[in-house]
Motif scaffolding. Structure first.
Motif, mmCIF file in Angstrom:
data_model
loop_
_atom_site.group_PDB
_atom_site.id
_atom_site.type_symbol
_atom_site.label_atom_id
_atom_site.label_comp_id
_atom_site.label_asym_id
_atom_site.label_seq_id
_atom_site.Cartn_x
_atom_site.Cartn_y
_atom_site.Cartn_z
ATOM 1 N N TRP A 127 14.608 -50.204 6.754
ATOM 2 C CA TRP A 127 13.878 -49.528 5.683
ATOM 3 C C TRP A 127 12.553 -50.211 5.358
ATOM 4 O O TRP A 127 11.910 -49.874 4.385
ATOM 5 N N GLY A 128 12.177 -51.235 6.170
ATOM 6 C CA GLY A 128 10.916 -51.929 5.952
ATOM 7 C C GLY A 128 11.101 -53.401 5.627
ATOM 8 O O GLY A 128 12.223 -53.907 5.534
ATOM 9 N N ASP A 159 5.250 -50.214 3.111
ATOM 10 C CA ASP A 159 4.007 -49.518 2.776
ATOM 11 C C ASP A 159 4.307 -48.052 2.469
ATOM 12 O O ASP A 159 4.048 -47.151 3.280
ATOM 13 N N ARG A 160 4.899 -47.805 1.283
ATOM 14 C CA ARG A 160 5.217 -46.458 0.859
ATOM 15 C C ARG A 160 5.150 -46.391 -0.661
ATOM 16 O O ARG A 160 4.959 -47.410 -1.331
ATOM 17 N N LEU A 161 5.341 -45.208 -1.208
ATOM 18 C CA LEU A 161 5.186 -45.014 -2.645
ATOM 19 C C LEU A 161 6.260 -45.741 -3.449
ATOM 20 O O LEU A 161 5.960 -46.409 -4.447
ATOM 21 N N ASN A 163 9.774 -48.327 -3.679
ATOM 22 C CA ASN A 163 10.589 -49.378 -3.089
ATOM 23 C C ASN A 163 11.601 -49.868 -4.122
ATOM 24 O O ASN A 163 11.298 -49.918 -5.319
#
Length: 220
Positions: A127-128, A159-161, A163
């Protein structure tokens, strides 16, 4: 059971915004301001506020401020310094922290001293990128016993909206009950990524209260 807990933390958990065992680069800084609102027993609202700030003073020294106040009833203000103790590469890193300040209850105030050791590890998941931080500390309040604290923080920094973030704070003093506070939250990134909004519930066993916490994190 312990394996399941570890796997849960790993999946949630690369350098985080909240440093823990990581030092700030020289000249860089980070601030976190928050407000938590609780419903009191009389049908009204209680609240507390906090401010955390740190700056990379030198390449091997981070200094900062830790402030928290529950209205004007009680709270603390500490200045601290953090130095790196060991960098174990993929196995994580350790940092030591030393602080001094004041603790107050209404109009009475006393000196407080704090020393701590932090462990941090960043790694990758499906998931990052994420991190896990464990902070152990002894807090010497001149009017009370020594507080023994152990805190856990883990989260993703993809790197997403949105977390996830999980913070668990524990505290213990002899002849008193064990204290804990849990904050499962979601971090909301802005377009540039330097500012994050953090929103979620906060549960504490002090008075069996659950509140709503909102915070804003900034990196400079």
């Amino acid at each position: 059971m312990y394996r399941a807990v570890f796997l849960f933390l790993a999946l949630l958990a690369a350098s985080p915004a909240w440093s823990g065992a990581w030092l700030r680069e020289k000249g860089s800084s980070f601030t976190a301001a928050s407000v938590t609102a609780f419903r009191d027993q009389y049908g009204g609202y209680d609240y507390k506020s906090s401010l955390y700030a740190e700056v990379g003073f030198r390449q091997n020294l981070t200094i900062g401020l830790d402030f928290e106040s529950n209205r004007d009833l009680y709270g603390h203000a500490l200045v601290f310094g953090r130095i790196q103790v060991a960098d174990l590469g993929k196995w994580g890193r350790f940092a030591a922290e030393f602080g001094a300040g004041v603790h107050h209850r209404q109009r009475s105030a006393w000196a407080v001293y704090k020393t701590g050791l932090s462990y941090g590890k960043g790694f990758q998941t499906g998931w990052g990128n994420g991190w896990l931080a464990v902070d152990a500390a002894l807090e010497f309040r001149t009017h009370e016993a020594v507080y023994r604290k152990l805190d856990f923080t883990t989260g993703l920094s993809a790197d997403r909206l949105l977390n996830p973030l999980l913070q668990i704070e524990t505290s213990y003093t002899p002849d008193t009950s064990f204290y804990w506070r849990v904050r499962p939250s979601v971090m909301i990134r802005t377009n540039k990524g330097k500012t994050k909004w953090v929103l979620g519930p906060e549960r504490t066993n002090a008075r069996s209260k659950t509140g709503i916490r909102i915070a804003i994190w900034n990196e400079f």
